[in-house]
Design an enzyme around this catalytic site. Structure first.
Site, PDB file in Angstrom:
ATOM      1  N   LYS A 192      13.930 -12.455   2.785  1.00  0.00           N
ATOM      2  CA  LYS A 192      14.188 -11.095   2.287  1.00  0.00           C
ATOM      3  C   LYS A 192      12.996 -10.216   2.646  1.00  0.00           C
ATOM      4  O   LYS A 192      11.929 -10.305   2.037  1.00  0.00           O
ATOM      5  CB  LYS A 192      14.353 -11.091   0.753  1.00  0.00           C
ATOM      6  N   GLY A 225       2.892  -9.629  -1.100  1.00  0.00           N
ATOM      7  CA  GLY A 225       3.176  -8.307  -1.647  1.00  0.00           C
ATOM      8  C   GLY A 225       2.208  -7.972  -2.756  1.00  0.00           C
ATOM      9  O   GLY A 225       1.081  -8.476  -2.777  1.00  0.00           O
ATOM     10  N   SER A 226       2.666  -7.161  -3.691  1.00  0.00           N
ATOM     11  CA  SER A 226       1.747  -6.653  -4.717  1.00  0.00           C
ATOM     12  C   SER A 226       1.515  -7.696  -5.810  1.00  0.00           C
ATOM     13  O   SER A 226       2.320  -8.604  -6.023  1.00  0.00           O
ATOM     14  CB  SER A 226       2.303  -5.374  -5.310  1.00  0.00           C
ATOM     15  N   GLU A 233       0.557 -14.368  -1.688  1.00  0.00           N
ATOM     16  CA  GLU A 233      -0.506 -13.595  -1.025  1.00  0.00           C
ATOM     17  C   GLU A 233      -0.429 -12.181  -1.556  1.00  0.00           C
ATOM     18  O   GLU A 233       0.593 -11.511  -1.404  1.00  0.00           O
ATOM     19  CB  GLU A 233      -0.304 -13.614   0.501  1.00  0.00           C
ATOM     20  N   CYS A 268      -3.747  -5.550   3.986  1.00  0.00           N
ATOM     21  CA  CYS A 268      -4.300  -6.213   2.792  1.00  0.00           C
ATOM     22  C   CYS A 268      -5.764  -6.565   3.028  1.00  0.00           C
ATOM     23  O   CYS A 268      -6.531  -6.706   2.080  1.00  0.00           O
ATOM     24  CB  CYS A 268      -3.494  -7.448   2.462  1.00  0.00           C
ATOM     25  N   GLN A 292       3.644   5.899  -1.576  1.00  0.00           N
ATOM     26  CA  GLN A 292       2.347   5.429  -1.063  1.00  0.00           C
ATOM     27  C   GLN A 292       1.420   6.630  -0.826  1.00  0.00           C
ATOM     28  O   GLN A 292       0.230   6.578  -1.133  1.00  0.00           O
ATOM     29  CB  GLN A 292       2.594   4.660   0.242  1.00  0.00           C
ATOM     30  N   GLU A 310      -6.835  -1.625  -5.928  1.00  0.00           N
ATOM     31  CA  GLU A 310      -6.342  -1.527  -4.555  1.00  0.00           C
ATOM     32  C   GLU A 310      -5.598  -0.205  -4.355  1.00  0.00           C
ATOM     33  O   GLU A 310      -4.714   0.138  -5.125  1.00  0.00           O
ATOM     34  CB  GLU A 310      -5.380  -2.689  -4.253  1.00  0.00           C
TER      35      GLU A 310
END
Ligand code: NAD
Length: 484
Positions: free
Chosen positions: A176, A229-230, A251, A285, A332, A386
């Site tokens: 996905k 992802g987050s 991650e 990242c 974003q 972040e």
């Protein structure tokens, strides 16, 4: 011209979502450009993909591993023949510049070849027994069905660096991608299908994370879940996977430091930081977002960085000479501009950038200028959270001990960099920095496919991705005792 409709890939067929709904994938540099319409899949679509994967997995696992490798090699060739078209699609769906997109497609091709080669190296061990005439050996077995959930910022590299090791080990995959940039992952799936991956061994479903993603995370048939992802999404996935004891690899984010010591070559350090902080619009990242500079060169370095970044050309990444594309979407962009404001309210000074661009060629995209904040202190939000955008926070440090302590005073630990000509200082940093990847005189971002990738502390949980170790997550060891 009406936008092309892209379908899900389930059980070897391109199919519409059960929901009957689609959503648009929009170019962040020009929102009038719809890259394509994608399926708004739901729980039922995810279930069908998981069922198809379960059925196909034993057939795919029965293909000898070196033959699976040949199929991955063939997929690499197919992707290579389409590399330029896919790179253009990537720039249109994600916004990164065309050279950056070409580099990423090249990386996906390398990953397919590299893990194709691993098909001939899925070795076990022969281990001496303490008993006579007993032979002990180990073999690597696939897990079964694995779920892969990916973000938007590397639309083909991340899907490939999960799919290729998963497939080479003999697993069946449900992938996905992020709804923000799903087209390049679909191109990878097409290449794998055309290369001859067993029907049903690779499945692709787009749709909301809360539906498609959540079904993959909670469905007992999915033995392992690899997510990038987050942090927020990762935490929810960790809890669900722990409940049913599924193997998980997460991650997450970073707040990566680059330390610039007094003895560094300032011009080189400026290039390192410009690349790490602003290339790919800071949406990596491993991007540098904290620049920790020894006080004696703070002003000299800051002036040189500001002069360099001022020259960066922001625009549509399809055009020649553009250094930085847009943020990927409105949310974003709002985050980036919001953090610039937060920084100023906290007492940081905005030395450059951080402005929304809305005129002329920028009128229909999510553009802003690269931002440099100075006078940042270690506990400010702009030094701790972040941002995932083109914002560099400069923090002064008294000496290397102070720099390492500032660098480590953070929940994240993905990548870190130091600019210095002092070999002892470099090794001190390598030893003491809390990060999964350390660079010396190189940008914190820009990693290679054939070496382990991942972080420590709040950045990563589970085994490393990429490099030969990546197959560990996607396989388990069976130990065999044989008396003769
Ligand atoms: P995100 O967490 O919003 O989404 C990632 C994926 O998770 C998407 O496919 C999304 O649809 C899916 N998802 C959302 N909710 C879900 C749920 N409840 N269950 C299952 N899946 C769900 O992240 P993003 O905005 O796409 O990506 C940006 C983040 O990714 C940043 O934090 C960045 O640092 C991180 N990132 C990390 C690495 C790394 O290797 N450490 C690499 C790239 C990006």
């Amino acid at each position: 011209m009406s936008a092309e409709i892209f379908k899900n890939f389930i059980g070897g067929e391109w199919v519409a979502a059960v929901t009957g709904e689609t959503f648009p994938n929009v170019n962040p540099a020009d929102t009038r450009d719809v890259v394509g319409l994608f399926q708004r899949g739901g729980v039922e679509d995810a279930r069908r993909a998981i069922d198809a994967a379960r059925e196909a997995q034993p057939k795919w696992a029965a293909v000898p591993a070196p033959k699976r490798g040949e199929i991955l090699h063939k997929a690499a060739g197919i992707l290579e023949s389409r590399a330029d078209a896919v790179a253009r699609e990537m720039t249109r769906e994600e916004g990164k510049t065309l050279p950056e997109a070409r580099g990423e497609v090249g990386r996906a091709i390398n990953l397919l070849r590299y893990f194709g080669g691993e098909g001939s190296r899925l070795c076990g061990e022969a281990i001496p027994s303490e008993r006579p005439r007993v032979f002990i050996h180990t073999v690597k077995k696939p897990l079964g069905v694995v779920g892969l959930i990916t973000p938007w910022n590397f639309p083909i590299a991340i899907p490939t660096w999960k799919t290729a090791p998963a497939l080479i080990c003999g697993n069946a995959v449900v992938l996905k991608p992020s709804d923000v940039a799903p087209l390049c992952a679909l191109r990878m799936v097409q290449a794998l299908d055309e290369a001859g991956v067993t029907k049903g061994a690779i499945n692709f479903v787009t749709g909301p994370g809360s539906k498609v993603g959540n079904e993959m995370v909670t469905n007992p048939a999915v033995r392992a879940l690899s997510f990038t992802g987050s942090e927020t999404t990762a935490s929810a996935i960790a809890v669900e996977c722990a409940k049913r004891r599924a193997r998980v690899q997460l991650e997450m984010g970073g707040k990566n430091p680059t330390v610039v010591l007094e003895d560094a070559d300032v011009a080189d350090a400026v290039e390192v930081v410009t690349n790490a902080a602003f290339f790919s619009t800071g949406q990596r990242c491993t991007a540098t977002s904290r620049v920790i500079v020894e006080e004696p060169i703070l002003d000299k370095f800051t002036d040189a960085l500001v002069a360099r970044v001022r020259k960066m050309k922001v625009g549509n990444g399809l055009e020649l000479g553009i250094d930085m594309g847009p943020s990927v979407d409105q949310s974003q962009l709002d985050t980036v501009l919001g953090y610039v404001d937060i920084g100023r309210k906290e007492g940081a000074k905005l030395r450059l950038g951080g402005e929304r661009l809305t005129d002329g060629a920028h009128a229909h995209g999510y553009f802003s200028t690269p931002a440099v904040l100075t006078d940042v202190t270690p506990n400010m939000r702009v030094a701790q959270e972040e941002i995932f955008g083109p914002v560099a926070a400069i923090l002064p440090a008294k000496n290397i001990d102070d720099a390492v302590s500032i660098a480590n005073n953070i929940k994240f630990g993905l990548s870190a960099s130091i600019c210095t000509r002092d070999i002892t200082a470099a090794f001190e940093f390598i030893n003491r920095i809390e990060a999964g990847m350390v660079m010396v005189n190189l940008p914190s971002a820009g990693v290679e496919y054939q070496v382990p990738f991942g972080g420590t502390k709040g950045s990563s949980i589970g085994m490393r991705e990429q490099g030969a170790v990546a197959v560990d997550f996607y396989s388990e060891i069976k130990t065999v005792y044989l008396k003769y």
